[in-house]
Design a protein around this motif. Structure first.
Motif, mmCIF file in Angstrom:
data_model
loop_
_atom_site.group_PDB
_atom_site.id
_atom_site.type_symbol
_atom_site.label_atom_id
_atom_site.label_comp_id
_atom_site.label_asym_id
_atom_site.label_seq_id
_atom_site.Cartn_x
_atom_site.Cartn_y
_atom_site.Cartn_z
ATOM 1 N N THR A 173 0.835 -1.201 0.000
ATOM 2 C CA THR A 173 0.000 0.000 0.000
ATOM 3 C C THR A 173 0.871 1.252 0.000
ATOM 4 O OG1 THR A 173 -1.755 -1.134 1.226
ATOM 5 C CG2 THR A 173 -1.784 1.270 1.255
ATOM 6 N N VAL A 174 0.603 2.156 -0.919
ATOM 7 C CA VAL A 174 1.362 3.403 -1.013
ATOM 8 C C VAL A 174 1.092 4.257 0.221
ATOM 9 C CG1 VAL A 174 1.628 5.560 -2.304
ATOM 10 C CG2 VAL A 174 1.347 3.395 -3.529
ATOM 11 N N CYS A 175 2.127 4.845 0.802
ATOM 12 C CA CYS A 175 1.983 5.690 1.983
ATOM 13 C C CYS A 175 1.207 6.955 1.636
ATOM 14 C CB CYS A 175 3.361 6.060 2.541
ATOM 15 S SG CYS A 175 3.276 7.150 3.984
ATOM 16 N N VAL A 176 0.048 7.127 2.253
ATOM 17 C CA VAL A 176 -0.799 8.270 1.930
ATOM 18 C C VAL A 176 -0.199 9.579 2.437
ATOM 19 C CG1 VAL A 176 -2.892 6.865 1.879
ATOM 20 C CG2 VAL A 176 -2.194 7.942 4.029
ATOM 21 N N MET A 177 0.613 9.509 3.473
ATOM 22 C CA MET A 177 1.202 10.729 4.020
ATOM 23 C C MET A 177 2.353 11.215 3.145
ATOM 24 S SD MET A 177 1.912 11.618 8.002
ATOM 25 C CE MET A 177 3.024 10.267 8.339
ATOM 26 N N ALA A 179 2.948 10.232 -0.128
ATOM 27 C CA ALA A 179 2.537 10.426 -1.519
ATOM 28 C C ALA A 179 1.519 11.545 -1.705
ATOM 29 C CB ALA A 179 1.971 9.118 -2.075
ATOM 30 N N HIS A 180 0.644 11.745 -0.715
ATOM 31 C CA HIS A 180 -0.458 12.693 -0.898
ATOM 32 C C HIS A 180 -0.555 13.767 0.180
ATOM 33 C CE1 HIS A 180 -1.687 9.825 -3.925
ATOM 34 N NE2 HIS A 180 -1.821 8.874 -3.011
ATOM 35 N N GLY A 181 0.295 13.675 1.204
ATOM 36 C CA GLY A 181 0.222 14.662 2.271
ATOM 37 C C GLY A 181 -0.997 14.502 3.153
ATOM 38 N N THR A 182 -1.535 13.287 3.227
ATOM 39 C CA THR A 182 -2.720 13.007 4.033
ATOM 40 C C THR A 182 -2.330 12.697 5.476
ATOM 41 O OG1 THR A 182 -3.854 12.066 2.102
ATOM 42 C CG2 THR A 182 -4.741 11.508 4.281
ATOM 43 N N PRO A 183 -2.869 13.412 6.457
ATOM 44 C CA PRO A 183 -2.559 13.096 7.859
ATOM 45 C C PRO A 183 -2.910 11.644 8.169
ATOM 46 C CG PRO A 183 -3.689 15.201 7.699
ATOM 47 C CD PRO A 183 -3.767 14.579 6.340
ATOM 48 N N VAL A 200 -7.348 2.505 0.777
ATOM 49 C CA VAL A 200 -8.319 3.217 -0.051
ATOM 50 C C VAL A 200 -8.030 4.720 -0.047
ATOM 51 C CG1 VAL A 200 -10.133 1.494 0.202
ATOM 52 C CG2 VAL A 200 -9.990 3.348 1.871
ATOM 53 N N GLY A 201 -6.791 5.082 0.312
ATOM 54 C CA GLY A 201 -6.358 6.470 0.210
ATOM 55 C C GLY A 201 -6.658 7.352 1.395
ATOM 56 N N ARG A 202 -7.108 6.781 2.513
ATOM 57 C CA ARG A 202 -7.384 7.575 3.710
ATOM 58 C C ARG A 202 -6.307 7.343 4.762
ATOM 59 N NH1 ARG A 202 -13.473 6.240 5.414
ATOM 60 N NH2 ARG A 202 -12.504 4.193 5.642
ATOM 61 N N GLY A 203 -6.099 8.331 5.615
ATOM 62 C CA GLY A 203 -5.136 8.177 6.693
ATOM 63 C C GLY A 203 -5.679 7.262 7.778
ATOM 64 N N CYS A 204 -4.784 6.621 8.518
ATOM 65 C CA CYS A 204 -5.170 5.753 9.627
ATOM 66 C C CYS A 204 -5.752 6.600 10.759
ATOM 67 C CB CYS A 204 -3.937 4.988 10.120
ATOM 68 S SG CYS A 204 -4.178 4.079 11.662
ATOM 69 N N TYR A 205 -6.838 6.114 11.365
ATOM 70 C CA TYR A 205 -7.500 6.821 12.456
ATOM 71 C C TYR A 205 -7.062 6.319 13.829
ATOM 72 C CZ TYR A 205 -10.668 8.837 8.997
ATOM 73 O OH TYR A 205 -11.190 9.524 7.932
ATOM 74 N N GLY A 206 -6.147 5.371 13.870
ATOM 75 C CA GLY A 206 -5.645 4.897 15.156
ATOM 76 C C GLY A 206 -6.566 3.946 15.877
ATOM 77 N N CYS A 207 -7.378 3.190 15.144
ATOM 78 C CA CYS A 207 -8.381 2.318 15.765
ATOM 79 C C CYS A 207 -7.782 1.270 16.699
ATOM 80 C CB CYS A 207 -9.206 1.612 14.689
ATOM 81 S SG CYS A 207 -10.204 2.719 13.684
ATOM 82 N N GLU A 221 5.232 16.441 14.640
ATOM 83 C CA GLU A 221 6.072 17.403 13.918
ATOM 84 C C GLU A 221 5.846 17.273 12.411
ATOM 85 O OE1 GLU A 221 8.774 20.346 12.895
ATOM 86 O OE2 GLU A 221 7.660 19.916 14.750
ATOM 87 N N GLN A 222 5.690 16.047 11.944
ATOM 88 C CA GLN A 222 5.409 15.840 10.530
ATOM 89 C C GLN A 222 4.028 16.401 10.168
ATOM 90 O OE1 GLN A 222 7.471 14.823 8.209
ATOM 91 N NE2 GLN A 222 5.907 15.016 6.604
ATOM 92 N N MET A 223 3.075 16.247 11.071
ATOM 93 C CA MET A 223 1.748 16.802 10.838
ATOM 94 C C MET A 223 1.813 18.323 10.728
ATOM 95 S SD MET A 223 -0.298 14.199 10.759
ATOM 96 C CE MET A 223 -0.529 12.534 11.405
ATOM 97 N N ARG A 224 2.649 18.920 11.565
ATOM 98 C CA ARG A 224 2.817 20.375 11.514
ATOM 99 C C ARG A 224 3.372 20.802 10.164
ATOM 100 N NH1 ARG A 224 6.457 24.002 11.740
ATOM 101 N NH2 ARG A 224 8.151 22.476 11.957
ATOM 102 N N LYS A 225 4.303 20.020 9.631
ATOM 103 C CA LYS A 225 4.878 20.323 8.321
ATOM 104 C C LYS A 225 3.850 20.185 7.203
ATOM 105 C CE LYS A 225 9.595 18.986 9.597
ATOM 106 N NZ LYS A 225 10.702 18.011 9.384
ATOM 107 N N LEU A 226 2.847 19.341 7.452
ATOM 108 C CA LEU A 226 1.775 19.177 6.457
ATOM 109 C C LEU A 226 0.775 20.329 6.511
ATOM 110 C CD1 LEU A 226 0.984 15.348 6.727
ATOM 111 C CD2 LEU A 226 2.277 16.517 4.938
#
Length: 255
Positions: A173-177, A179-183, A200-207, A221-226
């Motif tokens: 699975t391609v990394c959505v963060m 490749a697409h900047g998705t949190p 399916v192109g969505r970020g993980c919700y931490g379930c 910190e990466q989220m801040r950069k996004l």
């Protein structure tokens, strides 16, 4: 163990984890032949007393009555296994833990004086000794079956102890963060869902809650950069596993 007696219990929860067990369908038929289900009100009105070889517990502790009942269940169970985010981390209802309970009750209920609950929603492990935890929102039915199979065989269950990122890599699975900047909470979340959202192109919700040793500060910190601000970053950690220690601490850093 020989024909173990199994019980399934519910506390504050949505019943989703119990439904995951019922969703085993054909596997459940085989399971019923290998174990004796003594207490499972979601599946049968028949109730048998303890002792039980394995008790699966869904839900968090939110009332004084809950706290008393889990003590009795622990005393009657050889193994006590918590299933799902509510039982292992306090669940979505643990969102109230960071707010004044009185204010919430006043805002929601027309007769607040009738509401008798504890100040916080807490996982089962804060009240009794827990022998194993099966995380998820809902719990993985495959992990439920694996645990029972391992108990029957007298071996240690094979459960994920890596992050969601490892699961994505294995599946290609391609990394959505990247490749697409998705949190995405994948880097700090325990694997187990089969990378349902990233594939399916969505970020993980931490379930499945924080993986051991989760470096939430680095991810934030990466989220801040996004481009996420502190409010948005805190909100990411306040979800199904908002009561998990690593997520509680990281969310508080951004308040």
């Amino acid at each position: 163990m020989d024909t173990p007696r199994i019980a399934v219990w519910k506390f504050a929860s949505c019943d989703g984890c119990q439904l995951s067990l019922l969703d085993c369908e054909e596997e459940l038929l085989d399971l019923v032949g290998a174990v004796h289900i003594a207490h499972f009100l979601e599946a049968s009105s028949r109730v048998e007393g303890g002792p039980y070889d394995i008790s699966f517990v869904e839900g968090s502790i939110t009332t004084a009555a809950d706290a008393e009942r889990i003590e009795a269940i622990r005393a009657a169970s050889r193994l006590l296994v918590t299933i799902g985010a509510c039982a292992t981390a306090g669940g979505i209802q643990a969102l109230r833990n960071s707010r004044a309970l009185g204010d919430l009750v006043q805002a929601v209920y027309p007769a607040p004086d009738l509401i008798k609950v504890l100040e916080t929603s807490t996982p089962i492990s804060e009240h009794v000794t827990v022998d194993a935890e099966l995380r998820g929102c809902p719990v993985s039915r495959h992990q439920l079956l694996e645990f029972v199979a391992a108990a029957l065989a007298g071996r240690k269950p094979d459960l994920p102890d890596v992050s969601q990122c490892a699961e994505c890599k294995r599946a290609g699975t391609v990394c959505v963060m990247v490749a697409h900047g998705t949190p995405c909470l994948g880097p700090v979340t325990r694997a187990g869902c089969g990378n349902l959202c990233p594939r399916v192109g969505r970020g993980c919700y931490g379930c499945f809650g924080p993986v051991d040793g989760a470096n939430c500060a680095a991810l934030s910190e990466q989220m801040r950069k996004l481009g996420l601000d502190t409010t948005a970053i805190a909100a990411l950690y306040r979800n199904f596993n908002s009561g998990a220690a690593a997520f509680v601490e990281e969310a508080a850093r951004h308040d």
